[in-house]
Write a protein that holds these residues in place. Structure first.
Motif, mmCIF file in Angstrom:
data_model
loop_
_atom_site.group_PDB
_atom_site.id
_atom_site.type_symbol
_atom_site.label_atom_id
_atom_site.label_comp_id
_atom_site.label_asym_id
_atom_site.label_seq_id
_atom_site.Cartn_x
_atom_site.Cartn_y
_atom_site.Cartn_z
ATOM 1 N N PHE A 128 2.281 3.863 8.931
ATOM 2 C CA PHE A 128 2.352 2.731 8.017
ATOM 3 C C PHE A 128 3.570 2.798 7.101
ATOM 4 C CE2 PHE A 128 -2.127 3.650 8.909
ATOM 5 C CZ PHE A 128 -2.481 2.469 9.563
ATOM 6 N N PHE A 129 4.358 3.873 7.208
ATOM 7 C CA PHE A 129 5.534 3.995 6.342
ATOM 8 C C PHE A 129 6.551 2.910 6.695
ATOM 9 C CE2 PHE A 129 9.698 5.557 5.104
ATOM 10 C CZ PHE A 129 9.462 6.006 3.809
ATOM 11 N N ASP A 130 7.166 2.358 5.660
ATOM 12 C CA ASP A 130 8.115 1.254 5.832
ATOM 13 C C ASP A 130 9.512 1.808 6.158
ATOM 14 O OD1 ASP A 130 9.412 -1.128 5.865
ATOM 15 O OD2 ASP A 130 9.267 -1.532 3.715
ATOM 16 N N LEU A 131 9.794 1.923 7.437
ATOM 17 C CA LEU A 131 11.099 2.386 7.901
ATOM 18 C C LEU A 131 11.768 1.264 8.685
ATOM 19 C CD1 LEU A 131 13.281 4.561 8.467
ATOM 20 C CD2 LEU A 131 11.932 5.220 10.473
ATOM 21 N N LYS A 132 12.946 0.859 8.230
ATOM 22 C CA LYS A 132 13.677 -0.221 8.898
ATOM 23 C C LYS A 132 15.005 0.319 9.425
ATOM 24 C CE LYS A 132 11.872 -3.972 5.985
ATOM 25 N NZ LYS A 132 11.137 -3.174 4.978
ATOM 26 N N LEU A 133 15.299 0.009 10.673
ATOM 27 C CA LEU A 133 16.585 0.357 11.282
ATOM 28 C C LEU A 133 17.185 -0.907 11.882
ATOM 29 C CD1 LEU A 133 18.762 2.308 12.312
ATOM 30 C CD2 LEU A 133 17.311 2.748 14.304
#
Length: 253
Positions: A128-133
Motif C-alpha cells: 500500500f506504500f505510495d511509490l510512483k515511477l
C-alpha cells in the motif's frame, strides 16, 4: 647616374632579402612555438585525463561495494523472492559488474538499471506504500542510446529517498521521475521526510559528496544539481545537458 641607380637597386634588393630572411625566421620560430604549445597542451590534457581517471577509479572503488551492500540488505529483508525481483537483481548485478566499469553508458541503459534497482528496493515496502515511477522519455531523441552517461549516476538520489522516507507512515511517499527531452537527462526524486530523527553516521552525506565530485569531474558546467525541502517533502533534482557535453568532448579531441 647608371652606377648610382645600380647601387640603389642593389641596396634595395639587399634590404628586401634581409626583410624576407627576417620574416622567414620569425615565421619558423612562430611555427616551432606553435608546435611546442600544441605538444604542451596535449601533455596537459593527457595528464588531466589520467588524474580524472584516478579520481573516478577511487570513487568507483568506494561506490560499488556500498551499492552491493544496500542491494543485498534489501534482498535479505525478505526470505522469499518473486521471479520479477530475481530478474531485477540479475539486471542490477550485470550492470554493476560490467557496465559500471565503462566510462560512459547510454541514458537508456542507466534508466533501465535504475528501474531494476527500484524494483529490488520495493521488496521492503508495503503493497500500500505510495511509490510512483514515471518515465517522460522521447524515444526519438538522437542521444538516448549514445554512450554519454556516467554509469551509476542516479544511485544516490534513489537510495536517499528509500533511506530517509518513513516507509511505515500512512501518508509517506516516494516519487521518482526520469525525463529525457531535447537531449537533456533529468532525474527528480521526491519523498516525504520522516518525522523520526535520523541517526547520523560518521559517513553521513558521503554518497552525495561522491555524486557531486563525479558530476564536476565529468560534466563540469553542463549540469545542475539541487536538493531542498519544501512542505516536509525532500526534493532532489539532477539535470545534465548531454548535447553540450558531447560538443565539448568532440572539441577536446
Amino acid at each position: 647616374m647608371d652606377n648610382i641607380s645600380i647601387h640603389i637597386n642593389i641596396y634595395a634588393l639587399i634590404i628586401w632579402l634581409i626583410l624576407l630572411l627576417g620574416i622567414s625566421y620569425i615565421y619558423r620560430q612562430w611555427r616551432i612555438e606553435k608546435l611546442k604549445t600544441a605538444k604542451l597542451e596535449k601533455v596537459l590534457k593527457d595528464t588531466e585525463d589520467k588524474i580524472q581517471a584516478i579520481q573516478l577509479a577511487d570513487i568507483d572503488y568506494k561506490l560499488n561495494p556500498h551499492l552491493f551492500k544496500n542491494v543485498l540488505n534489501a534482498i535479505q529483508s525478505h526470505a522469499y523472492q518473486t521471479y520479477h525481483s530475481l530478474d531485477s537483481l540479475s539486471n542490477v548485478l550485470d550492470y554493476i559488474l560490467y557496465e559500471s566499469k565503462r566510462k560512459y553508458v547510454s541514458p537508456s541503459q542507466e534508466i533501465d538499471f535504475a528501474a531494476s534497482l527500484i524494483e529490488i528496493y520495493k521488496i521492503k515496502l508495503s503493497p500500500f506504500f505510495d511509490l510512483k515511477l514515471k518515465r517522460l522519455i522521447n524515444d526519438n531523441e538522437p542521444l538516448l542510446n549514445q554512450k554519454l552517461m556516467a554509469p551509476l549516476i542516479s544511485i544516490d538520489l534513489i537510495e536517499n529517498a528509500f533511506k530517509h522516507a518513513d516507509l511505515q507512515s500512512a501518508n509517506s511517499f516516494i516519487a521518482i521521475t526520469f525525463e529525457f527531452r531535447n537531449n537533456i537527462f533529468a532525474l527528480t526524486v521526491a519523498n516525504k521526510v520522516s518525522e523520526k530523527k535520523a541517526f547520523k553516521k560518521e559517513n553521513h552525506g558521503y554518497g552525495t559528496n561522491i555524486l557531486k565530485q563525479r558530476l564536476e569531474i565529468i560534466y563540469k558546467d553542463n549540469f545542475t544539481f539541487d536538493k531542498f525541502i519544501e512542505d516536509d517533502v525532500h526534493i532532489a533534482h539532477l539535470k545534465i545537458d548531454l548535447l553540450e557535453h558531447k560538443a565539448k568532448m568532440l572539441a577536446a579531441r
